[in-house]
Design a protein around this motif. Structure first.
Motif, mmCIF file in Angstrom:
data_model
loop_
_atom_site.group_PDB
_atom_site.id
_atom_site.type_symbol
_atom_site.label_atom_id
_atom_site.label_comp_id
_atom_site.label_asym_id
_atom_site.label_seq_id
_atom_site.Cartn_x
_atom_site.Cartn_y
_atom_site.Cartn_z
ATOM 1 N N VAL A 1 1.323 6.576 -14.527
ATOM 2 C CA VAL A 1 1.078 6.395 -13.102
ATOM 3 C C VAL A 1 0.877 4.914 -12.828
ATOM 4 N N TYR A 2 1.659 4.406 -11.903
ATOM 5 C CA TYR A 2 1.566 2.987 -11.547
ATOM 6 C C TYR A 2 0.446 2.842 -10.519
ATOM 7 N N SER A 3 -0.735 2.482 -11.002
ATOM 8 C CA SER A 3 -1.916 2.428 -10.145
ATOM 9 C C SER A 3 -1.910 1.192 -9.278
ATOM 10 N N PHE A 4 -2.726 1.230 -8.239
ATOM 11 C CA PHE A 4 -2.845 0.075 -7.352
ATOM 12 C C PHE A 4 -3.452 -1.105 -8.115
ATOM 13 N N VAL B 1 9.338 1.233 7.067
ATOM 14 C CA VAL B 1 8.842 0.738 5.783
ATOM 15 C C VAL B 1 8.827 1.872 4.762
ATOM 16 N N PHE B 2 8.266 3.017 5.136
ATOM 17 C CA PHE B 2 8.245 4.183 4.249
ATOM 18 C C PHE B 2 9.670 4.619 3.907
ATOM 19 N N TYR B 3 10.504 4.684 4.946
ATOM 20 C CA TYR B 3 11.871 5.174 4.774
ATOM 21 C C TYR B 3 12.654 4.274 3.817
ATOM 22 N N ARG B 4 12.556 2.973 4.020
ATOM 23 C CA ARG B 4 13.327 2.030 3.223
ATOM 24 C C ARG B 4 12.925 2.084 1.745
ATOM 25 N N LEU B 5 11.619 2.168 1.482
ATOM 26 C CA LEU B 5 11.147 2.255 0.101
ATOM 27 C C LEU B 5 11.629 3.546 -0.564
ATOM 28 N N PHE C 1 0.814 -1.213 0.000
ATOM 29 C CA PHE C 1 0.000 0.000 0.000
ATOM 30 C C PHE C 1 0.850 1.266 0.000
ATOM 31 N N VAL C 2 2.068 1.159 0.484
ATOM 32 C CA VAL C 2 2.935 2.317 0.618
ATOM 33 C C VAL C 2 3.612 2.682 -0.709
ATOM 34 N N ALA C 3 4.001 1.661 -1.480
ATOM 35 C CA ALA C 3 4.833 1.881 -2.662
ATOM 36 C C ALA C 3 4.285 2.928 -3.631
ATOM 37 N N PRO C 4 2.976 2.911 -3.988
ATOM 38 C CA PRO C 4 2.495 3.928 -4.937
ATOM 39 C C PRO C 4 2.670 5.350 -4.433
ATOM 40 N N PHE C 5 2.506 5.575 -3.136
ATOM 41 C CA PHE C 5 2.664 6.930 -2.593
ATOM 42 C C PHE C 5 4.117 7.382 -2.665
ATOM 43 N N ILE C 6 5.040 6.463 -2.348
ATOM 44 C CA ILE C 6 6.458 6.784 -2.429
ATOM 45 C C ILE C 6 6.850 7.088 -3.867
ATOM 46 N N ASP C 7 6.299 6.310 -4.790
ATOM 47 C CA ASP C 7 6.671 6.424 -6.198
ATOM 48 C C ASP C 7 6.292 7.784 -6.772
ATOM 49 N N ARG D 1 12.058 14.471 0.313
ATOM 50 C CA ARG D 1 11.100 14.957 1.317
ATOM 51 C C ARG D 1 10.650 13.826 2.236
ATOM 52 N N TRP D 2 10.411 12.646 1.647
ATOM 53 C CA TRP D 2 10.035 11.499 2.469
ATOM 54 C C TRP D 2 11.126 11.189 3.491
ATOM 55 N N ILE D 3 12.360 11.079 3.032
ATOM 56 C CA ILE D 3 13.450 10.663 3.908
ATOM 57 C C ILE D 3 13.726 11.698 4.995
ATOM 58 N N VAL D 4 13.826 12.967 4.605
ATOM 59 C CA VAL D 4 14.084 14.014 5.597
ATOM 60 C C VAL D 4 12.915 14.128 6.572
ATOM 61 N N GLY D 5 11.696 14.113 6.057
ATOM 62 C CA GLY D 5 10.532 14.225 6.930
ATOM 63 C C GLY D 5 10.408 13.068 7.907
ATOM 64 N N LEU D 6 10.671 11.849 7.435
ATOM 65 C CA LEU D 6 10.581 10.681 8.304
ATOM 66 C C LEU D 6 11.675 10.677 9.362
ATOM 67 N N ASP D 7 12.866 11.156 9.011
ATOM 68 C CA ASP D 7 13.923 11.241 10.020
ATOM 69 C C ASP D 7 13.601 12.297 11.071
ATOM 70 N N ILE D 8 12.978 13.391 10.651
ATOM 71 C CA ILE D 8 12.532 14.395 11.631
ATOM 72 C C ILE D 8 11.511 13.783 12.575
ATOM 73 N N LEU D 9 10.579 13.008 12.016
ATOM 74 C CA LEU D 9 9.580 12.337 12.836
ATOM 75 C C LEU D 9 10.232 11.343 13.801
ATOM 76 N N LEU D 10 11.224 10.592 13.317
ATOM 77 C CA LEU D 10 11.932 9.650 14.183
ATOM 78 C C LEU D 10 12.648 10.365 15.322
ATOM 79 N N ALA D 11 13.316 11.464 15.004
ATOM 80 C CA ALA D 11 14.011 12.221 16.050
ATOM 81 C C ALA D 11 13.035 12.676 17.120
#
Length: 439
Positions: free
Chosen positions: A221-224, A140-144, A86-92, A98-108
């Motif tokens: 667009v790679y749809s679900f 999961v989000f970060y790794r993708l 379910f996550v992959a299409p949003f990451i794509d 933005r995903w990586i920086v935002g998720l690391d801010i959330l982790l901190a």
């Protein structure tokens, strides 16, 4: 907490299309962007190792329950079963940076919050499953996002070197951090560990922010719905390919039993007076040293194609036997046991992955790998619970024997008996067709 991203980046190196970085000299690896993402990856791996082992040790020290220790580990793995599809299409669709920086801010922020929550209060078990589940979901989000962005940061012509660097980071960090993390647990309060990892994550955010991102125009667009259709096609392919199915079914069981064995080894070290958590850390380091040295050897050496199947079959049997014997031998022999198993494990994985990825059609490789990644996660979850439940009623050594026996039984059933189906996979060699880029 993102330890899996380095290993997955290396494993999927062949699946990523080469792209040229404007302004970079062909073959020059250590550009500013690559240096920054590598340093940020190192800091992330250090933070993950500094937090994972102490939390696991704390849970068993406070509860004395192998099952609850397993529950914590499962909470960290469960998002890998539930969310990637379910996550992959949003990451794509979005900005990877933005995903990586935002998720690391959330982790901190989460690490900082945990530090305040556990500071000066009594131990509350319910906080930790929620914490590991939350961090596992973020991972999961970060790794993708990381896997999708990392190829763009490797200069054109330096792909192999780039993935060699990525694939070496985690074993090297584990070698250094496993005993140090055990030392930190014994000498630093858990709240200060949370505060320290939070600060380390902030530094990682600053470094990641300096990396440039090149956005590409996306024409489709790679749809679900398309994703679901691809998954069904992957299942149809696996139904036809018994060899691939046998090999990866065995690997799911084998990897799961190894996860269960890791849990049993940890609680065994925590309950025996002659052992300590620092000794457990050195045990983990011995295995990683074996993996690193083996990786260097097999970077140059080659196993003849006709001997691949026999070699990997031997390694599978030997590895399971060593797992069964681990808790019955003196500590120096344990270190040798893990060192040898680490080296042989890397050797068999290198042979297996190079053969399997050569055997799979290009257009099917990513889908089949995705399906088996879920299988591996399911195996890990099942065997963590299974080992934790058994350890409530049986001696730890008996559980280790049982887990090793299951791995050996599955090896004979899925690898040895159907040799006719499996051998062609292990002996596969990639061929270059006319008009295909084979560089």
């Amino acid at each position: 907490m993102h330890k899996g991203k380095n290993n997955e980046a290396a494993k999927n190196a062949e699946d990523i299309q080469k792209t040229e970085v404007p302004g970079n000299r062909r073959g020059t690896l250590w550009t500013k962007d690559f240096s920054c993402i590598t340093l940020a990856t190192v800091l992330s791996a250090i933070g993950g190792e500094a937090m994972n082992l102490p939390v696991s040790l704390l849970i068993f020290d406070k509860t004395g329950s192998p099952f609850l220790s397993a529950l914590i580990m499962v909470c960290g793995m469960l998002p890998d079963v539930l969310f990637p599809v379910f996550v992959a299409p949003f990451i794509d669709k979005g900005s990877k940076k933005r995903w990586i920086v935002g998720l690391d801010i959330l982790l901190a922020a989460i690490y900082l919050l945990m530090g305040f929550l556990v500071s000066g209060t009594r131990f509350v078990f319910a906080v930790y499953p929620l914490f590991t589940l939350t961090v596992g979901t973020i991972s999961v989000f970060y790794r993708l996002a990381y896997l999708a962005w990392y190829p763009d940061l490797i200069p054109y012509g330096a792909e192999q070197k780039g993935y060699a660097v990525s694939g070496t980071i985690y074993p090297l960090i584990t070698i250094a951090m496993s005993p140090f993390a055990a030392f930190l647990y014994a000498n630093v309060s858990i709240e200060n560990l949370f505060f320290g990892v939070s600060a380390l994550t902030v530094v990682s955010v600053c470094i990641e922010s300096a990396v440039r991102e090149r956005r590409r125009e996306r024409h489709t667009v790679y749809s679900f719905r398309a994703y679901c259709a691809d998954i069904r096609e992957g299942f149809r392919y696996l139904k036809q390919e018994k060899g691939i199915r046998n090999i990866y079914t065995y690997m799911g069981i084998m990897q799961g039993s190894s996860e269960g064995m890791a849990l049993i080894t940890q609680v065994y070290f925590q309950t025996q007076l002659i052992f300590s958590v620092v000794m457990l850390g050195f045990l983990k380091s011995a295995e990683m040293i074996g993996r690193v040295l083996s990786g260097l050897i097999w970077y140059k050496a080659q196993i003849p194609v006709h001997k691949r199947y026999t070699f990997t079959r031997f390694v599978y049997l030997f590895y399971s036997l060593m797992d069964m014997l681990l808790l019955f031998i003196p500590y120096p022999a344990m270190l040798i046991n893990r060192f040898v198993c680490g080296g042989l494990g890397t050797a068999s994985a290198t042979v297996r992955e190079s053969a399997v990825q050569s055997y799979l059609p290009d257009e099917m490789r990513a889908r089949v790998n995705a399906l088996f990644n879920v299988l591996f996660a399911l195996g890990g979850v099942f065997f963590q619970f299974f080992a934790g439940i058994l350890a409530q009623a049986l001696p730890y050594r008996a559980v280790a024997l049982l887990l090793g026996g299951i791995a050996i039984g599955s090896m004979f059933f899925f690898i040895v008996l159907p040799a006719k189906d499996n051998r062609p996979v292990y002996e596969a060699v990639r061929e270059c067709s006319v008009g295909k880029d084979c560089l």
